[in-house]
Design an enzyme around this catalytic site. Structure first.
Site, PDB file in Angstrom:
ATOM      1  N   GLY A   1       0.800  -1.225   0.000  1.00  8.14           N
ATOM      2  CA  GLY A   1       0.000   0.000   0.000  1.00  8.14           C
ATOM      3  C   GLY A   1       0.833   1.276   0.000  1.00  8.14           C
ATOM      4  N   GLY A   2       2.078   1.157  -0.434  1.00 10.50           N
ATOM      5  CA  GLY A   2       2.943   2.337  -0.509  1.00 10.50           C
ATOM      6  C   GLY A   2       3.358   2.882   0.854  1.00 10.50           C
TER       7      GLY A   2
ATOM      8  N   ARG B   1      -2.730 -11.902  -5.739  1.00 16.84           N
ATOM      9  CA  ARG B   1      -4.182 -11.719  -5.599  1.00 16.84           C
ATOM     10  C   ARG B   1      -4.691 -10.981  -6.818  1.00 16.84           C
ATOM     11  NH1 ARG B   1      -3.641  -6.266  -5.117  1.00 16.84           N
ATOM     12  NH2 ARG B   1      -1.869  -5.601  -3.898  1.00 16.84           N
TER      13      ARG B   1
ATOM     14  N   GLU C   1      17.138  -0.561  -1.385  1.00 19.42           N
ATOM     15  CA  GLU C   1      17.098  -0.827  -2.826  1.00 19.42           C
ATOM     16  C   GLU C   1      17.544   0.445  -3.534  1.00 19.42           C
ATOM     17  OE1 GLU C   1      13.621  -3.327  -4.511  1.00 19.42           O
ATOM     18  OE2 GLU C   1      13.104  -1.258  -5.002  1.00 19.42           O
TER      19      GLU C   1
HETATM   20  P1  ADP Z   1       3.930  -1.417  -2.150  1.00 22.77           P
HETATM   21  O1  ADP Z   1       4.001  -2.909  -2.032  1.00 22.77           O
HETATM   22  O2  ADP Z   1       3.872  -0.719  -0.831  1.00 22.77           O
HETATM   23  O3  ADP Z   1       2.898  -0.954  -3.133  1.00 22.77           O
HETATM   24  P2  ADP Z   1       6.046  -1.263  -4.151  1.00 22.77           P
HETATM   25  O4  ADP Z   1       7.368  -1.886  -3.918  1.00 22.77           O
HETATM   26  O5  ADP Z   1       5.093  -1.988  -5.047  1.00 22.77           O
HETATM   27  O6  ADP Z   1       5.351  -0.972  -2.747  1.00 22.77           O
HETATM   28  O7  ADP Z   1       6.247   0.206  -4.719  1.00 22.77           O
HETATM   29  C1  ADP Z   1       5.188   1.119  -4.888  1.00 22.77           C
HETATM   30  C2  ADP Z   1       5.647   2.287  -5.734  1.00 22.77           C
HETATM   31  O8  ADP Z   1       6.756   2.957  -5.100  1.00 22.77           O
HETATM   32  C3  ADP Z   1       6.179   1.931  -7.109  1.00 22.77           C
HETATM   33  O9  ADP Z   1       5.131   1.802  -8.049  1.00 22.77           O
HETATM   34  C4  ADP Z   1       7.089   3.095  -7.418  1.00 22.77           C
HETATM   35  O10 ADP Z   1       6.370   4.223  -7.851  1.00 22.77           O
HETATM   36  C5  ADP Z   1       7.700   3.401  -6.065  1.00 22.77           C
HETATM   37  N1  ADP Z   1       8.975   2.662  -5.897  1.00 22.77           N
HETATM   38  C6  ADP Z   1       9.168   1.532  -5.192  1.00 22.77           C
HETATM   39  N2  ADP Z   1      10.448   1.133  -5.255  1.00 22.77           N
HETATM   40  C7  ADP Z   1      11.105   2.041  -6.015  1.00 22.77           C
HETATM   41  C8  ADP Z   1      12.457   2.187  -6.464  1.00 22.77           C
HETATM   42  N3  ADP Z   1      13.403   1.324  -6.111  1.00 22.77           N
HETATM   43  N4  ADP Z   1      12.744   3.247  -7.245  1.00 22.77           N
HETATM   44  C9  ADP Z   1      11.784   4.123  -7.605  1.00 22.77           C
HETATM   45  N5  ADP Z   1      10.504   4.057  -7.224  1.00 22.77           N
HETATM   46  C10 ADP Z   1      10.151   3.017  -6.433  1.00 22.77           C
END
Ligand code: ADP
Length: 444
Positions: free
Chosen positions: A163-164, A291, A199
């Site tokens: 969820g960001g 999911r 990361e």
């Molecule tokens: P969550 O599982 O909380 O949704 P995600 O890992 O899917 O988290 O990442 C959600 C969003 O965060 C991505 O779509 C992107 O916009 C940003 N993001 C995540 N990791 C990175 C990264 N290493 N570099 C740039 N943006 C990132």
């Protein structure tokens, strides 16, 4: 095929699952909290059972209570929707122990993909490209060394995050020192797991994801890709299929990677591989969601495949066709939220009236009605409006027309922001990345 499903969810996705179950002649039981009494899903389902007060911990996350209802009402399967218990391996395990079918992959796969550090390792082993990053990190000193090796900017993430929530972009050792404890604390508070990792942070990537379906006969198909780069707080607001300005060979590469990963996992059900894509079309695995995704309808619109019905069929042992579906036209989805369109913060309240315009090629997935009270307990998603057209511009204009003509009073929504995004030059050109909305909001 199953005879009766318990839907362990609420809102629009509960309605969506009921509709899919009906197409397969599966009876439906929905559970709800007192905050959701008499909402649309409770009336659309064949049976509706109240399982507790509004806070999710006392209702929608009460695994044993939900299982008890499923058994008492004679269900043979449970559909978890998205969010809530959908990626909870313990719940999937309990469902299995009670001789019910969990509509989703096995608890082992959910656990393996739910831990992002473990998922990165699995993907690396099968040759899926990743951003440089670390394993679990326990101490700040270790994180500092890792960040030095990777090079700033880096992003700190919770291994069990979603969820960001709980991510922090870090530009220097000083920022890392400053943020370290609070990111760990937030990971513990939100996900019950303080484990975080580092990361490489990409400044301007696109978020492109691949929908897959896998069957229990060892076959996995890439169904299509979605561009989900229009985000606020790392959460999606507008999604589209196909992804604009994506060379066909890159699309093929994404599909091949997703199918390879799905096949080697022995994945059964619907799942999504998320990738970040840089300006030079380098692809990096981000995470896998085990999911149905919120944005699945754009893929349904361009392929004609009913993905939720497929979830049931695959869980019942059906075999997939041997070839990928053909994608036709263009689909764009806008998420209508009860939120302030400047701050993007939730704004619960009572909907006085809602009247949807009737426009051909428009699909509305919603649970709201005139007189509904949107409470502060859950995600403020009111509806997903999905436009399908022969061309991208046709879909875009129809979506704008629907949003503009939507009559909704009594509650704040992000409608105007959605229209502004869809009319912007960047969106029109299809040249945007995950930074777009943050920048756009500065002058909105
Ligand atoms: P969550 O599982 O909380 O949704 P995600 O890992 O899917 O988290 O990442 C959600 C969003 O965060 C991505 O779509 C992107 O916009 C940003 N993001 C995540 N990791 C990175 C990264 N290493 N570099 C740039 N943006 C990132």
């Amino acid at each position: 095929m199953f005879k009766k499903v318990l839907i362990a969810n609420r809102g629009e996705i509960a309605c969506r699952i009921i509709k899919a179950a009906k197409t397969l002649d599966i009876k439906t039981v929905v559970v709800y909290s007192t905050a959701d009494e008499n909402t649309l899903p409770t009336r659309l389902a064949d049976e509706a059972i109240c399982i507790g007060p509004p806070p999710v911990a006392q209702s929608y996350l009460q695994m044993d209570k939900i299982l008890e209802v499923a058994l008492q009402t004679g269900c043979d399967c449970i559909h978890p929707g998205y969010g809530l218990l959908s990626e909870n391996a313990k719940f999937a395990e309990k469902v299995r122990e009670n001789n019910l079918v969990f509509i989703g992959p096995s608890p082992e796969i959910i656990a393996a993909m739910g831990d992002k550090v473990a998922a990165r390792k699995t993907m690396a082993e099968i040759g899926i490209p990743l951003l440089p990053g670390s394993d679990e990190i326990e101490h700040l000193e270790e994180a500092k060394k890792m960040a030095e090796n990777i090079g700033f900017p880096v992003i700190l993430k919770a291994a069990s995050g979603g969820g960001g929530i709980g991510m922090a972009i870090i530009n220097s050792q000083a920022e890392l020192e400053q943020m370290w404890s609070s990111v760990r604390q937030r990971a513990q508070a939100y996900f019950g797991n303080p484990v975080i990792y580092v990361e490489k942070y990409l400044p301007n990537p696109r978020h492109i994801e691949v929908q897959i379906l896998g069957d229990e006969h060892g076959h996995c198909l890439a169904i299509g890709e979605r561009d989900c780069s229009i985000q606020r707080r790392h959460q999606k607001v507008i999604e589209e299929a196909p992804a604009p300005n994506l060379p066909q060979e890159v699309r093929e590469q994404l599909f091949d990677l997703a199918e390879r990963a799905g096949t080697s996992l022995g994945y059964v059900g619907a799942g999504t591989f998320e990738f970040l894509v840089d300006e030079n079309y380098n692809l990096y695995f981000l995470e896998m969601n085990t999911r149905i995704q919120v944005e699945h309808p754009v893929t349904e619109e361009v392929t004609g495949w009913n993905l939720v019905a497929w979830q049931f069929q695959l869980a019942a042992g059906a075999a997939l066709p041997t070839t990928r579906p053909i994608s036709k036209g263009w689909a764009i989805e806008a998420r209508l939220y009860a939120e302030d369109d400047k701050t993007c913060l939730p704004a619960p309240g009572k909907i006085e009236t809602v009247i949807w315009p009737e426009i051909p090629g428009i699909r509305i997935e919603t649970w709201i009605e005139s007189g509904l009270k949107v409470t502060p307990y859950y995600d403020p998603l009111l509806a997903k409006i999905i436009a399908h057209g022969e061309t991208r511009d046709e879909a875009r204009l129809k979506l704008i027309q629907t949003l503009t003509n939507l009559e909704i009073t009594g509650i704040k929504t992000n409608r105007n922001l959605l229209v502004a995004i869809l009319t912007s030059q960047s969106f029109q050109s299809g040249k945007y990345n995950t930074q777009f909305l943050t920048e756009f909001l500065k002058s909105y």
